[in-house]
Scaffold this motif. Sequence first.
Motif, PDB file in Angstrom:
ATOM      1  N   GLY A 154      69.109 -71.138  44.932  1.00  0.00           N
ATOM      2  CA  GLY A 154      68.730 -70.004  45.873  1.00  0.00           C
ATOM      3  C   GLY A 154      67.339 -69.229  45.936  1.00  0.00           C
ATOM      4  O   GLY A 154      67.057 -67.982  46.144  1.00  0.00           O
TER       5      GLY A 154
ATOM      6  N   SER B 179      65.634 -76.348  45.454  1.00  0.00           N
ATOM      7  CA  SER B 179      65.566 -74.863  45.635  1.00  0.00           C
ATOM      8  C   SER B 179      66.833 -74.215  46.445  1.00  0.00           C
ATOM      9  O   SER B 179      67.176 -72.904  46.048  1.00  0.00           O
ATOM     10  N   HIS B 180      67.497 -75.082  47.161  1.00  0.00           N
ATOM     11  CA  HIS B 180      68.845 -74.624  47.751  1.00  0.00           C
ATOM     12  C   HIS B 180      69.891 -74.367  46.672  1.00  0.00           C
ATOM     13  O   HIS B 180      70.497 -73.519  46.976  1.00  0.00           O
ATOM     14  N   GLN B 181      69.864 -75.025  45.756  1.00  0.00           N
ATOM     15  CA  GLN B 181      70.892 -74.921  44.685  1.00  0.00           C
ATOM     16  C   GLN B 181      70.721 -73.707  43.920  1.00  0.00           C
ATOM     17  O   GLN B 181      71.477 -73.190  43.428  1.00  0.00           O
TER      18      GLN B 181
END
Length: 262
Positions: A27, A23-25
């Motif tokens: 965004g 999810s961080h990658q």
Amino acid sequence: MTQVGELLREARHRRRLSQLELSHQLGISARHLGFVEVGRSRPGRALLVRWLAHLEVPLAVRNQALTAAGYAPLYDDAPLDGVHLREATAALGALLASHDPLPALLLDADWNVVAGNSGLTRLLGFLGVSAPVPDLRDGAPSTPPLPMVDLLLEHGLAATIANLEEVAPPLLAQVRAEAVGVPGLEPLLAVLEEVAGTGGAIDVPAAPTLVTRYRAPGGELAFFSMFTTFGAPLHITLASLRVELLFPADAATRERLALSAG
């Protein structure tokens, strides 16, 4: 949407990423990612395309995911003899021919032999293996692809491999990695699992690359391989293809091939 979610979840697992990491990658929130994976939410088309590309999902499977999500497929899957692939097909034919008298073959995603050069036909004949190897003529394969399983078993190539139990385990690992989302690899996977399971772990000296040794009249022939693929292919057919170039692994093999070619 469950089918899309399952596909994305499996692809994430193959990349060994947690939901939070991915999810961080991407965004996006981990909550939204989780909802998509369980089929409770549908990602927008742009996000889905980016998501699939980030996880390096095969192009054909990306099309399947887009269709399942209700979007139009993105990648063309025209056959190798299609008008738009003429230059690419010509390049493949030139590469195969340029490697002669050494063996070279064109493989698809299912490990079918799409085409081979004269060096491959000559090698098989030298090993006593009679198989209908296609070649590239007028921008298209001359005959239907030859399944690798048929070449190994029905046509007897496996029986000529002197170190089959040595080469089967690494090949099995490679095919297992490629088999996700490629049902056509199941027959080859089954064959390699059976062969690799009979010999157990084999203690062999470390070598720079895997060498396959074939029984042939007058002594063994030894080869290692190099693979060539298209750079950043945006076409399903081209993305599925790779050229395997065989090179002599010792001086004796090199000399015998030169004599047989002459």
